[in-house]
Design a protein around this motif. Sequence first.
Motif, PDB file in Angstrom:
ATOM      1  N   LYS A 200       0.826  -1.212   0.000  1.00  0.00           N
ATOM      2  CA  LYS A 200       0.000   0.000   0.000  1.00  0.00           C
ATOM      3  C   LYS A 200       0.861   1.263   0.000  1.00  0.00           C
ATOM      4  CE  LYS A 200      -2.939   1.063   3.207  1.00  0.00           C
ATOM      5  NZ  LYS A 200      -3.797   0.898   4.391  1.00  0.00           N
ATOM      6  N   TYR A 230      -4.536  -5.578  -1.391  1.00  0.00           N
ATOM      7  CA  TYR A 230      -3.705  -4.887  -0.394  1.00  0.00           C
ATOM      8  C   TYR A 230      -4.285  -3.533  -0.004  1.00  0.00           C
ATOM      9  CZ  TYR A 230      -2.065  -2.920  -4.774  1.00  0.00           C
ATOM     10  OH  TYR A 230      -2.028  -2.340  -6.024  1.00  0.00           O
ATOM     11  N   SER A 231      -5.360  -3.148  -0.668  1.00  0.00           N
ATOM     12  CA  SER A 231      -5.992  -1.871  -0.329  1.00  0.00           C
ATOM     13  C   SER A 231      -7.400  -1.866  -0.918  1.00  0.00           C
ATOM     14  CB  SER A 231      -5.202  -0.707  -0.938  1.00  0.00           C
ATOM     15  OG  SER A 231      -5.243  -0.814  -2.350  1.00  0.00           O
ATOM     16  N   LYS A 232      -8.192  -0.885  -0.498  1.00  0.00           N
ATOM     17  CA  LYS A 232      -9.541  -0.751  -1.044  1.00  0.00           C
ATOM     18  C   LYS A 232      -9.452  -0.522  -2.560  1.00  0.00           C
ATOM     19  CE  LYS A 232     -14.068   0.536  -0.833  1.00  0.00           C
ATOM     20  NZ  LYS A 232     -14.264   1.380  -1.983  1.00  0.00           N
ATOM     21  N   LEU A 382      -7.185  -2.119   6.043  1.00  0.00           N
ATOM     22  CA  LEU A 382      -6.320  -1.990   4.859  1.00  0.00           C
ATOM     23  C   LEU A 382      -6.748  -0.810   3.982  1.00  0.00           C
ATOM     24  CD1 LEU A 382      -5.924  -5.685   3.604  1.00  0.00           C
ATOM     25  CD2 LEU A 382      -4.284  -4.324   4.858  1.00  0.00           C
ATOM     26  N   LYS A 383      -7.741  -0.056   4.455  1.00  0.00           N
ATOM     27  CA  LYS A 383      -8.305   0.991   3.597  1.00  0.00           C
ATOM     28  C   LYS A 383      -7.254   1.972   3.152  1.00  0.00           C
ATOM     29  CE  LYS A 383     -12.601   2.376   5.004  1.00  0.00           C
ATOM     30  NZ  LYS A 383     -13.430   2.894   6.100  1.00  0.00           N
TER      31      LYS A 383
END
Length: 383
Positions: A200, A230-232, A382-383
């Motif tokens: 990220k 790994y992220s939004k 993870l946002k």
Amino acid sequence: MDNQQEDRRALFNDSGEPTWERAFAKARKVTDRLDNVTLNIAVTGESGSGKSSFVNAFRGLQDTDEGAAETGVTETTMEPTMYPHPTMPNVNLWDLPGIGTPTFKAETYMKDVKYQNYDFFIIVSASRFRDNDLMLAKEIKKKMKNFYFVRTKTDNDVTNEAMKGVTEEETLKKIRNNCLGNLGPLESPPVFLITSRNLKRFDFQELVNNLERDLPAEKRDAMVMSLPVYSKQSLDRKYKTFMNIAWAVAITSGAIAAAPVPGLSLACDVAMVVYFLIKCYYSFGLNDRSLQKLSKRVNKPILEEVKNSSLVKAIAGKSLLVAEMAGRLSVEDVIEELCSLVPVAGSIAAAGVSFATTRSVLLEGVNELYSVAKRVIEMAELK
Ligand SMILES: Nc1nc2c(ncn2[C@@H]2O[C@H](COP(=O)(O)OP(=O)(O)OP(=O)(O)O)[C@@H](O)[C@H]2O)c(=O)[nH]1
Ligand SMILES: [Mg+2]
């Protein structure tokens, strides 16, 4: 009649094609790609630069996971080693030996590693820029192949420089300029600063965006589907990919039923729908193994949350079968099992195989998996 017209209109709209024939041909191409495309990414660079760690991160694995490439060893990889993606068998990462050693001389390196086998090269470099990095870049260019220059372990540099009072922004700028300066003889090569410890941070998303642009169209979806969540943003990109091709799966599976093989037509239809949703389930990281790893990493009980979705539960309950599917058993072998797998699949059987019905089953399925995956990344922060 009304329904049929509506069906056609929806199909032309989704496919962007003006005739049924063209829409169907396009759909076939898209669904064929789902499994039959192979993507080979070669990861190269000096010994110890962080190649194996990068390979693991790209495959969604921690260095200590089963099946992960070994890291931290002192010995250089002596031959190209393939690391297939754990759940998408058509995406392979290759850990290449370093250039410029007595065994792999710069002049013969590309031939020695069989350069023609790879779609793309990633040169991994850490700390100081090395002569070998530039040599590699030149050799790859000479063979008319593309590469990205990935400067890894950026987390270390940022931490070390921060102790001297240098801001993250300044450190990143310094590293980037240094890489670009040293790669000067080549015209503006793409440089990405990353850390394999946390995708990220820094430029990893940028790297993915560029890869998507630079890969041939038929390989793009395979790449997006295979990346870890790994992220939004990375989840949203996957969601878009699945939503974009749902129409193609719907029309291809429906068309099989329209030209029936006795006894098989409807079953094929359902199998395709289910297979698509299984792919989505893995791609969104909802399989037990991914969730357990995530739970451990963020130290939170995420698994239980996910079990509230009946679709996830249904797919997870047949994980063995799913593993066999990933190994590409013939569709006929698993049809009966599949029909009982996903509750929504039954509604296609009941309603017949109109494009609109199949399409809405697919879209609903992807939406349900997406909403679960969104909850997972919220819980894992993870946002
Ligand atoms: N902090 C930090 N450490 C990293 C990163 N990437 C790799 N490392 C560490 O750097 C060391 C070497 O990494 P490897 O991935 O084994 O390097 P390699 O290029 O595969 O090495 P060889 O196979 O020997 O050529 C290991 O101890 C890794 O844990 C990173 O992004 N950040
Ligand atoms: Mg290695």
